[in-house]
Design a protein around this motif. Structure first.
Motif, PDB file in Angstrom:
ATOM      1  N   ASP A 181       0.978  -1.150  -0.161  1.00  0.00           N
ATOM      2  CA  ASP A 181      -0.280  -0.035   0.165  1.00  0.00           C
ATOM      3  C   ASP A 181       0.806   1.252   0.204  1.00  0.00           C
ATOM      4  O   ASP A 181       1.873   1.390   0.919  1.00  0.00           O
ATOM      5  N   TRP A 182       0.670   2.307  -0.896  1.00  0.00           N
ATOM      6  CA  TRP A 182       1.530   3.320  -1.229  1.00  0.00           C
ATOM      7  C   TRP A 182       1.457   4.218   0.167  1.00  0.00           C
ATOM      8  O   TRP A 182       2.301   5.004   0.658  1.00  0.00           O
ATOM      9  N   ALA A 242      -0.334  15.245  -7.738  1.00  0.00           N
ATOM     10  CA  ALA A 242      -1.681  15.755  -7.293  1.00  0.00           C
ATOM     11  C   ALA A 242      -2.637  14.775  -7.132  1.00  0.00           C
ATOM     12  O   ALA A 242      -3.318  14.746  -6.226  1.00  0.00           O
ATOM     13  N   TYR A 243      -2.594  13.687  -7.969  1.00  0.00           N
ATOM     14  CA  TYR A 243      -3.707  12.656  -7.952  1.00  0.00           C
ATOM     15  C   TYR A 243      -3.628  11.259  -8.106  1.00  0.00           C
ATOM     16  O   TYR A 243      -4.522  10.578  -7.871  1.00  0.00           O
ATOM     17  N   VAL A 244      -2.336  11.035  -7.821  1.00  0.00           N
ATOM     18  CA  VAL A 244      -2.006   9.648  -7.681  1.00  0.00           C
ATOM     19  C   VAL A 244      -1.418   9.264  -6.404  1.00  0.00           C
ATOM     20  O   VAL A 244      -1.536   8.339  -5.444  1.00  0.00           O
ATOM     21  N   VAL A 245      -0.077   9.746  -6.079  1.00  0.00           N
ATOM     22  CA  VAL A 245       0.739   9.726  -4.872  1.00  0.00           C
ATOM     23  C   VAL A 245       0.866  10.761  -3.859  1.00  0.00           C
ATOM     24  O   VAL A 245       1.113  10.593  -2.950  1.00  0.00           O
ATOM     25  N   GLY A 246       0.274  11.997  -4.210  1.00  0.00           N
ATOM     26  CA  GLY A 246       0.040  12.857  -2.979  1.00  0.00           C
ATOM     27  C   GLY A 246       1.466  13.267  -2.624  1.00  0.00           C
ATOM     28  O   GLY A 246       1.735  13.718  -1.445  1.00  0.00           O
ATOM     29  N   ALA A 555       2.616 -12.054  -3.401  1.00  0.00           N
ATOM     30  CA  ALA A 555       1.190 -12.444  -3.505  1.00  0.00           C
ATOM     31  C   ALA A 555       0.351 -11.179  -3.737  1.00  0.00           C
ATOM     32  O   ALA A 555      -0.692 -11.300  -4.686  1.00  0.00           O
ATOM     33  N   ALA A 556       0.640 -10.023  -3.292  1.00  0.00           N
ATOM     34  CA  ALA A 556      -0.167  -8.867  -3.377  1.00  0.00           C
ATOM     35  C   ALA A 556      -0.106  -8.398  -4.923  1.00  0.00           C
ATOM     36  O   ALA A 556      -1.011  -8.043  -5.548  1.00  0.00           O
ATOM     37  N   THR A 557       1.051  -8.528  -5.512  1.00  0.00           N
ATOM     38  CA  THR A 557       1.342  -8.254  -6.990  1.00  0.00           C
ATOM     39  C   THR A 557       0.491  -9.069  -7.671  1.00  0.00           C
ATOM     40  O   THR A 557      -0.262  -8.579  -8.650  1.00  0.00           O
TER      41      THR A 557
END
Length: 613
Positions: A181-182, A242-246, A555-557
């Motif tokens: 999670d980013w 602005a809209y993906v990673v902040g 596993a998450a990928t």
């Protein structure tokens, strides 16, 4: 202690499909894959193309991916709008709706009659009018995204230029590919330890960007408030921040024509190696499939025209063109094939990668950039690329030793122009001879996906990482033989796929050449090479713990990939979410704290010039 820039995520979209999990790469070598891998690749493409996954139509999918005849989703190549000059003689009478009369009235116009809202205008001198007309394109081949894929439908695109739509999709794919999670990145990094270097070599040129700003008045329309700001070349980075990673970290783009992605990548790895940033997102997006861009390159004689392709094949002008074989690097050719693409890569220092348990797809040994010096034609090639390739090879040798050079190959710039096939082959041949490399494998993937301008090296890098997953170097299958004027000493220009054990490929060299004398070459290190380097630096216990953490990441990928194939994933687009106001920051004389980050921005900055004060 040295910091190795390792690649821990990748994402994007090009004519071969989605980049993450090597799907785009696998489309290039589809026939050489196992039956299961072929089905997974086709299923991934079917989802992008909005096709049913229950009954995969392989022939349709293959026919509507990669380079092919230009389709009409962006514009109709058989009816391109233009203005034809129309000369009216002095004394002519024209009828115009009164409310549409120009104000002020031209000095040689005289209204002689007005009735029913129509004015009769006498022309007292000759007049040239522009009459809307339509023409047939002379170039009808392109590297288009898979048919049916429209990024505008995947998020609230709000009249964004297509290049920014691709940026949102590509960056989201790269972030999702990380396998964690980013939002958790704030546990490991301070806000200013992140950077985004992304852009476009030609900016956003469609109607929602610079194109509309330039065209609107000439088309009788109004310029919108979005066209100017959304047209800036660095806007892909701005949208990601602005809209993906902040991100509140470093940002910008470094432009270098068709070498632009390597310029950005060079800026990213320099930031990591210096310690200025610990994690960077690097990429580019180009959406140049526009009549005006085709016109520009075709007028230069740079594009493969329908007429030129038929002449190469000895066919009459009225015989259907083989658009699939439009791009023929190192063969008998007549120009490059324009393409659209977005490619993004997430890199970090090796210590952070180990701490995160991130999957390591490879590492960047170094990137070298050189100009051409004095030139005649600004668009012609020059001496700079000899320097960049030589330094890239020496870099790999200095890191891994002489034995690594025979275990390398080249992803050439390989545009498909007569000039490129001579000049680049000479550069590669001389480099191979100088450093004792025999039978150096050379491929050129623009033969599959076309030339995406500033993104091109990203298309090449994505393939390089895919080769280490499958052990198949794509061949240049659009040519039957190498052209007579191509230099081949010490080279093995691949006409067919080459299967190689992945452990026998230590280095991939990526070459990029751009108009104006923008040359860049990269030495990319294989994941097994990187693993050995990390083992030596961090030790067995640390690496054992890393592999355990990596199991969860893998596993998450895989879960993300399955969700994409089933159509259950959308791009990240956080419009207005998580906005941080100035009063939310925590200021002290030594640090600034930012919501969402456990680590603070360190204000204890050292004097960079201690010997001067």
């Amino acid at each position: 202690m040295s910091r190795l820039p390792v690649i821990i995520g990748m994402g994007g979209i090009n004519p071969a499909g989605r980049t993450s999990m090597h799907h785009g790469y696998r489309r290039l070598v589809l026939d050489a894959l196992s039956a299961d891998s072929q089905q997974t690749t086709l299923a991934s493409l079917a989802q992008l193309m909005n096709l049913s996954a229950d009954a995969l139509d392989r022939q349709f999918i293959e026919s509507h991916t990669l380079i092919r005849k230009l389709e009409s989703n962006l514009f109709d190549p058989s009816a391109i709008l233009h203005h034809q000059k129309l000369g009216l003689l002095a004394g002519s009478i024209i009828q115009v709706k009164t409310r549409q009369l120009p104000n002020p009235l031209p000095s040689h116009w005289r209204v002689v009659k007005e009735e029913g809202g129509v004015s009769h205008v006498a022309l007292e001198s000759a007049e040239t009018l522009l009459q809307p007309a339509f023409r047939q394109a002379i170039v009808n081949s392109a590297g288009q995204l898979p048919m049916g894929f429209d990024p505008a439908n995947l998020y609230p695109s709000r009249n964004h230029p297509r290049g920014l739509q691709l940026s949102i999709y590509g960056a989201s794919d790269a972030i999702h590919s990380l396998g964690f999670d980013w939002e958790n990145i704030g546990r490991f990094l301070a806000p200013d330890q992140i950077a985004v270097y992304a852009g476009s070599s030609m900016s956003q040129l469609d109607y929602n960007g610079n194109g509309g700003m330039m065209q609107a008045r000439l088309l009788g329309k109004r310029v919108t408030s979005k066209q100017c700001p959304l047209g800036f070349a660095e806007m892909p980075a701005d949208f990601i921040n602005a809209y993906v990673v902040g991100s509140l970290g470093g940002t910008g783009t470094n432009m270098g024509a068709c070498a632009t992605l390597l310029y950005n990548l060079s800026q990213g790895i320099d930031a990591i190696r210096s310690g200025k940033h610990r994690l960077v997102i690097v990429g580019n997006a180009e959406a140049p499939l526009l009549p005006e861009v085709f016109d520009g390159y075709a007028t230069m004689g740079a594009l493969a025209t329908d007429q030129g392709l038929n002449q190469l094949d000895g066919l009459a002008a009225d015989v259907p063109v083989n658009h699939r074989r439009a791009c023929r690097p190192f063969g008998h050719n007549c120009g490059f094939t324009l393409a659209e693409s977005a490619q993004f890569f997430v890199l970090c220092d090796d210590e952070l990668a180990v701490e995160l348990g991130a999957t390591i797809y490879g590492a960047i040994g170094d990137i070298f950039v050189n100009a051409d010096g004095y030139k005649k034609s600004i668009s012609g090639p020059g001496a700079g690329n000899y320097l960049t390739m030589a330094k890239a090879v020496v870099c790999a040798r200095s890191i891994l030793g002489e034995s690594a050079l025979p275990k390398s190959y080249v992803l050439a710039h390989g545009t498909g122009t007569p000039q490129n096939r001579i000049t680049e082959s000479h550069i590669l041949s001389e480099t191979a001879k100088t450093f004792g490399i025999t039978q150096w494998p050379v491929t050129a993937i623009k033969s599959y996906v076309g030339h995406s301008l500033g993104v091109a090296a990203g298309d090449q890098l994505a393939v390089a990482l895919g080769v280490w997953a499958e052990g198949i170097i794509p061949g240049i299958t659009t040519i039957n033989q190498v052209a007579d004027d191509v230099y081949q000493d010490n080279l093995q220009i691949l006409l067919d796929h080459l299967q190689v054990p992945v452990d026998d490929l230590d280095v991939a060299f990526i070459n990029a050449k751009g108009f104006g004398g923008n040359n860049a070459s990269a030495a990319v290190l294989a994941p097994h090479v990187v693993t050995n380097m990390l083992q030596k630096k961090h030790g067995q216990d640390t690496m054992t713990a890393y592999w355990q953490r990596n199991e969860q990441v893998q596993a998450a990928t895989s879960d993300y990939d399955n969700a994409c194939i089933s159509g259950n994933r959308s791009p990240i687009y956080r419009f207005g979410e998580g906005v941080i106001e100035g009063n939310e920051l925590g200021y002290t004389a030594t640090a600034v704290s930012v919501p969402g980050y456990e680590k603070t921005v360190d204000l204890n900055l050292k004097n960079p010039y201690p010997d001067m004060v």
